[in-house]
Write an enzyme that holds these catalytic residues in place. Structure first.
Site, PDB file in Angstrom:
ATOM      1  N   HIS A 172       0.860  -1.187   0.000  1.00 44.94           N
ATOM      2  CA  HIS A 172       0.000   0.000   0.000  1.00 44.94           C
ATOM      3  C   HIS A 172       0.894   1.234   0.000  1.00 44.94           C
ATOM      4  O   HIS A 172       1.661   1.444   0.934  1.00 44.94           O
ATOM      5  CB  HIS A 172      -0.903   0.000   1.231  1.00 44.94           C
ATOM      6  CG  HIS A 172      -1.942   1.092   1.229  1.00 44.94           C
ATOM      7  ND1 HIS A 172      -1.619   2.427   1.238  1.00 44.94           N
ATOM      8  CD2 HIS A 172      -3.292   1.031   1.213  1.00 44.94           C
ATOM      9  CE1 HIS A 172      -2.724   3.149   1.230  1.00 44.94           C
ATOM     10  NE2 HIS A 172      -3.754   2.333   1.218  1.00 44.94           N
ATOM     11  N   ASP A 287     -10.569   0.833   1.137  1.00 47.77           N
ATOM     12  CA  ASP A 287      -9.734   1.912   1.673  1.00 47.77           C
ATOM     13  C   ASP A 287     -10.445   2.615   2.827  1.00 47.77           C
ATOM     14  O   ASP A 287     -10.300   3.826   3.028  1.00 47.77           O
ATOM     15  CB  ASP A 287      -9.360   2.929   0.596  1.00 47.77           C
ATOM     16  CG  ASP A 287      -8.025   3.622   0.860  1.00 47.77           C
ATOM     17  OD1 ASP A 287      -7.468   3.455   1.959  1.00 47.77           O
ATOM     18  OD2 ASP A 287      -7.549   4.344  -0.034  1.00 47.77           O
TER      19      ASP A 287
END
Length: 329
Positions: A172, A287
């Site tokens: 990420h 997210d």
């Protein structure tokens, strides 16, 4: 199942407050964002604090999204500048907090931790601790480590330990190395984060990391950035340029050794990702709870109009298989 949720850890934040390295990190962040974006980011963090820390708020939101379970990792501020002693404390404090948060709803929340990749031997030890002592399913990593690529051989002990433990590694990005060039209109996130992911994945593939560690279970946020969309150019370079031949297979051959979240926003983009990597390599991603995420992941999956088997795999089957493999070990 959502594979892409975040947790704030105030106790870890307190450890870096006042540190020169943290001040430098914040200065770099200011250079990479416009004043308007910095204000919006601060407002968002203040508004989302309960969702980033409170288990009940998280579960209520998952219910509203129609999501049964979530993989929860720390906000991706890994502080790779930290010295060995501070880095170890940060990792342990963060990983304990993630484990405690997920333990409040163990049937619904599954944790990922962090490790100090800037100290690879320590990182390998903290990975073992995260999995064997704290019960986490793996770790989250950013796209670079204080200027060093993930593909640098210095990190091989971490990938080897992840293989040994069947631990998941969630890639990420946090920030963008293009810096001031994208410091307008939130381009540092909108464009920069997918670019960071694309560059990091390309290094891992072209440098042969996935050849050396074929059992590494790497899950990539944001649909893998731009790499699955333009993988043909990578294959072409591998075919015509001997200096690009750092990996055994054409780069497209490694897409099915990775997993990707489905956070690509449109039905067309999700169908393209399925075509590029296969439905069995995709997991849902929200997210949560940030504004660049989505609150309707199931509806967006439905809108792609995939076949029943592909739909079921992406909705939760692939994620459960990823989690159960490491858990059984």
């Amino acid at each position: 199942m959502d594979f892409h949720g975040h947790l704030a850890v105030p106790t870890a934040d307190a450890l870096v407050a006042g540190a020169p390295g943290f001040a430098a990190e914040l200065a770099d962040e200011r250079l990479a964002h416009s004043p308007e974006s910095l204000i919006a980011n601060q407002d968002q963090l203040a508004r989302l604090r309960p969702k980033l820390t409170d288990v009940a708020a998280r579960l209520d939101d998952l219910d509203a999204m129609g999501v049964a379970a979530q993989v929860v990792g720390p906000m991706p501020m890994h502080h790779y500048w930290a010295g060995r002693e501070l880095a170890g404390r940060l990792a342990r404090t963060t990983n304990e907090a993630v484990a405690e948060h997920c333990a409040a709803a163990p049937d619904r929340l599954h944790g990922l931790g962090t490790v100090p990749l800037q100290h690879p031997r320590l990182a390998a030890a903290e990975l073992s601790r995260a999995v064997t002592e704290y019960g986490l399913r793996g770790i989250s990593v950013s796209t670079t480590v204080d200027g060093r690529e993930l593909a640098d051989p210095a990190h091989d002990p971490v990938w080897a330990r992840a293989e040994e433990l069947d631990a998941l590694v969630f890639l990420h990005p946090w920030g963008c190395s293009l810096g001031e060039r994208l410091a307008t209109r939130y381009l540092g996130n909108t464009v920069g984060q997918p670019v960071e992911t694309t560059v990091a994945l390309s290094h891992l593939i072209f440098a042969g990391v996935l050849d050396r560690f074929p059992g590494l279970r790497l899950v990539v946020a944001h649909g893998g950035g731009y790499l699955p969309t333009y993988i043909g150019r990578s294959d072409h370079a591998w075919q015509v340029r001997p200096d690009a031949r750092g990996c055994a297979l054409p780069p497209s051959g490694y897409l099915r050794r990775l997993w990707f979240d489905a956070l690509v926003y449109t039905p067309q983009a999700l169908r393209h990702l399925v075509d590029a990597v296969g439905a069995d390599r995709i997991v849902l991603g929200t997210d949560y709870p940030f504004d660049m995420g989505v609150t309707d992941p199931v509806e967006r999956l439905d809108a792609a109009r995939l076949g029943p088997a592909d739909h079921a795999a992406i909705a939760g089957g692939n994620a459960m298989e990823l989690l159960s493999k490491g858990h059984q070990r």
